[in-house]
Design an enzyme around this catalytic site. Structure first.
Site, PDB file in Angstrom:
ATOM      1  N   GLU A  96      -3.015   1.905   6.202  1.00  0.00           N
ATOM      2  CA  GLU A  96      -2.313   2.605   7.276  1.00  0.00           C
ATOM      3  C   GLU A  96      -2.600   4.098   7.253  1.00  0.00           C
ATOM      4  OE1 GLU A  96       1.853   1.921   6.782  1.00  0.00           O
ATOM      5  OE2 GLU A  96       1.579  -0.240   6.571  1.00  0.00           O
ATOM      6  N   CYS A 109      -1.654  11.591   7.805  1.00  0.00           N
ATOM      7  CA  CYS A 109      -1.256  11.074   6.505  1.00  0.00           C
ATOM      8  C   CYS A 109      -2.187   9.908   6.171  1.00  0.00           C
ATOM      9  CB  CYS A 109       0.204  10.620   6.612  1.00  0.00           C
ATOM     10  SG  CYS A 109       0.810   9.863   5.113  1.00  0.00           S
ATOM     11  N   CYS A 116      -0.417  -0.560  -4.206  1.00  0.00           N
ATOM     12  CA  CYS A 116      -0.131   0.484  -5.189  1.00  0.00           C
ATOM     13  C   CYS A 116       0.355  -0.187  -6.466  1.00  0.00           C
ATOM     14  CB  CYS A 116       0.944   1.418  -4.635  1.00  0.00           C
ATOM     15  SG  CYS A 116       1.280   2.841  -5.700  1.00  0.00           S
ATOM     16  N   CYS A 120       7.388   1.922  -6.785  1.00  0.00           N
ATOM     17  CA  CYS A 120       8.663   2.635  -6.705  1.00  0.00           C
ATOM     18  C   CYS A 120       9.618   1.775  -5.869  1.00  0.00           C
ATOM     19  CB  CYS A 120       8.463   4.005  -6.053  1.00  0.00           C
ATOM     20  SG  CYS A 120       7.346   5.069  -6.983  1.00  0.00           S
ATOM     21  N   CYS A 123       9.933   2.112  -1.948  1.00  0.00           N
ATOM     22  CA  CYS A 123       8.686   2.267  -1.193  1.00  0.00           C
ATOM     23  C   CYS A 123       8.106   0.913  -0.820  1.00  0.00           C
ATOM     24  CB  CYS A 123       7.694   3.066  -2.042  1.00  0.00           C
ATOM     25  SG  CYS A 123       6.097   3.296  -1.255  1.00  0.00           S
ATOM     26  N   CYS A 336       5.460   4.783   4.381  1.00  0.00           N
ATOM     27  CA  CYS A 336       4.157   4.239   4.025  1.00  0.00           C
ATOM     28  C   CYS A 336       4.231   2.790   3.573  1.00  0.00           C
ATOM     29  CB  CYS A 336       3.500   5.110   2.955  1.00  0.00           C
ATOM     30  SG  CYS A 336       4.566   5.477   1.581  1.00  0.00           S
TER      31      CYS A 336
HETATM   32  N1  SAH Z   1       1.999   7.781  -4.598  1.00  0.00           N
HETATM   33  C1  SAH Z   1       2.153   9.076  -4.068  1.00  0.00           C
HETATM   34  C2  SAH Z   1       1.848   9.201  -2.593  1.00  0.00           C
HETATM   35  C3  SAH Z   1       2.339   8.123  -1.681  1.00  0.00           C
HETATM   36  S1  SAH Z   1       4.045   8.104  -1.289  1.00  0.00           S
HETATM   37  C4  SAH Z   1       3.555   9.613  -4.390  1.00  0.00           C
HETATM   38  O1  SAH Z   1       4.342   8.884  -4.969  1.00  0.00           O
HETATM   39  O2  SAH Z   1       3.831  10.768  -4.117  1.00  0.00           O
HETATM   40  C5  SAH Z   1       4.290   9.571  -0.376  1.00  0.00           C
HETATM   41  C6  SAH Z   1       5.740  10.042  -0.366  1.00  0.00           C
HETATM   42  O3  SAH Z   1       6.550   9.158   0.437  1.00  0.00           O
HETATM   43  C7  SAH Z   1       6.358  10.058  -1.743  1.00  0.00           C
HETATM   44  O4  SAH Z   1       7.101  11.221  -1.937  1.00  0.00           O
HETATM   45  C8  SAH Z   1       7.238   8.834  -1.691  1.00  0.00           C
HETATM   46  O5  SAH Z   1       8.240   8.903  -2.644  1.00  0.00           O
HETATM   47  C9  SAH Z   1       7.733   8.866  -0.256  1.00  0.00           C
HETATM   48  N2  SAH Z   1       8.304   7.603   0.215  1.00  0.00           N
HETATM   49  C10 SAH Z   1       7.939   6.356  -0.092  1.00  0.00           C
HETATM   50  N3  SAH Z   1       8.708   5.455   0.520  1.00  0.00           N
HETATM   51  C11 SAH Z   1       9.614   6.148   1.250  1.00  0.00           C
HETATM   52  C12 SAH Z   1      10.706   5.785   2.095  1.00  0.00           C
HETATM   53  N4  SAH Z   1      11.012   4.522   2.327  1.00  0.00           N
HETATM   54  N5  SAH Z   1      11.410   6.776   2.669  1.00  0.00           N
HETATM   55  C13 SAH Z   1      11.100   8.075   2.457  1.00  0.00           C
HETATM   56  N6  SAH Z   1      10.086   8.478   1.678  1.00  0.00           N
HETATM   57  C14 SAH Z   1       9.339   7.528   1.062  1.00  0.00           C
END
Ligand code: SAH
Length: 343
Positions: A96, A109, A116, A120, A123, A336
């Site tokens: 995406e 973006c 991944c 997390c 996410c 994402c």
């Molecule tokens: N792996 C990297 C980059 C990808 S995520 C990282 O962790 O930074 C990019 C950003 O989007 C990160 O700050 C992540 O915590 C945030 N993110 C992921 N899922 C999200 C969600 N559901 N709502 C808001 N932010 C989110």
């Protein structure tokens, strides 16, 4: 784009490397400049139309190289102007990218991996596990897609699917090409790498002599909550992470942005804000507050605006600079990994 498996994707190569490869083909170095002008500025998709090159060279290039592209599988458009694209890669995998316009800038973006490894909890990207790294060309193609389709791109963030520092070499190569005058020509300060906190990558990046922006996803100032939200905290706990970040800021003289996704009842208390301020204090840094963007199948919810404001003013009172990012594209699942998850 025939038999790509036996050929080299030309966008995987930095100009210097390509030019080196041209000598054995009997082509002068300046031919590399011409070819890359076709590839990045004129968005050519094959060599046959490169009419300032000798026909023989065009044929040779076609035997050795190919010019990859992405296939659009879906496009979603938000009421607020955010556009999200689901692309298919050569092997059928999907990634995406999101286009986020604002008054003065337009940010894209980009994804750095398919899936991944870090999963997390909040996410969508890690929910189906890790599939593979993206090649430099596959990262660049996302940005090039927007150029090709006449979107004006001023900023690039590697905040899509994947963990950029877990695909270090390919991401760095892509960043160099996105920045290069022969490539996309996007200024280094307009390119952001975001990481979940991979210490070895942060240390390595500090030595690259780049002016790019680094974002570190922190999401909680205490190890207990951070480990619940982000498994990576078990390997790289806050104390070590903050030490690496301080080292990075010192070495590069660049400000780090700490990304903080606010989730109701989990990491949004006044004490969290104060502890966060304590962690960041004295460092060249700012905090970016983001309300959690709801993801299918997850019970987390964003806090109310009042709570977010309280959190911000608690940081203000401790002298920590912070911004509040408005959730954008929520109506099109712009967090994402969500679109791919649905497919
Ligand atoms: N792996 C990297 C980059 C990808 S995520 C990282 O962790 O930074 C990019 C950003 O989007 C990160 O700050 C992540 O915590 C945030 N993110 C992921 N899922 C999200 C969600 N559901 N709502 C808001 N932010 C989110």
């Amino acid at each position: 784009m025939t038999q790509p498996d036996r050929k080299i994707d030309i966008k995987d190569l930095l100009k210097e490397k390509l030019a080196e490869g041209f000598a054995p083909l009997g082509a002068e170095r300046f031919r590399a400049t011409q070819v890359l002008d076709w590839v990045y500025r004129r968005c050519a998709d094959d060599f046959s139309g490169m009419n300032n090159l000798p026909a023989g060279l065009r044929r040779t290039l076609d035997e050795k190289f190919y010019i990859s592209d992405l296939e659009v599988v879906r496009k979603l458009e938000s009421k607020d102007g955010v556009k999200k694209f689901l692309f298919q890669l050569e092997d059928g995998e999907k990634i995406e990218s999101v286009f986020i316009p604002s008054k003065s800038t337009s940010t894209v973006c980009l994804s750095s991996q398919v899936g991944c490894k870090f999963a997390c909890k909040f996410c969508a990207s890690g929910k189906t596990g890790f599939v593979r790294n993206l090649r430099p060309a596959e990262i660049i193609n996302q940005a090039l897609f927007f150029r090709k389709n006449k979107y004006h791109v001023t900023n690039i963030v590697l905040m899509g699917m994947g963990e950029p520092l877990d695909n270090y070499d390919n991401v760095l190569k892509a960043v160099r090409i996105l920045n290069a005058p022969y490539g996309l020509g996007v200024g280094q300060r307009k390119i952001t790498i975001s990481t979940c906190g991979l210490i070895p990558g942060i240390k390595k990046l500090a030595k690259e002599k780049l002016q790019i922006e680094l974002s570190v996803s922190i999401h909680s100032p205490n190890d207990k909550t951070r480990s619940i939200l982000m498994g990576v905290n078990n390997k790289y706990p806050l104390k070590d992470l903050m030490e690496a970040c301080r080292g990075y800021a010192k070495q590069t003289n660049r400000q780090i942005t700490f990304e903080y996704v606010l989730i109701k009842g989990l990491n949004d208390s006044k004490k969290d804000a104060q502890d966060l301020a304590g962690l960041v204090k004295g460092m060249l840094a700012k905090v970016n507050l983001i309300a959690f963007n709801p993801v299918d199948g997850l019970d987390y919810v964003p806090p109310g605006l009042d709570c977010t404001r309280m959190f911000k003013s608690a940081l203000d009172r401790k002298g920590i600079v912070s911004t509040m990012r408005n959730p954008r594209g929520a109506d099109i699942e712009a967090a994402c990994g969500q679109l791919r998850l649905r497919h």
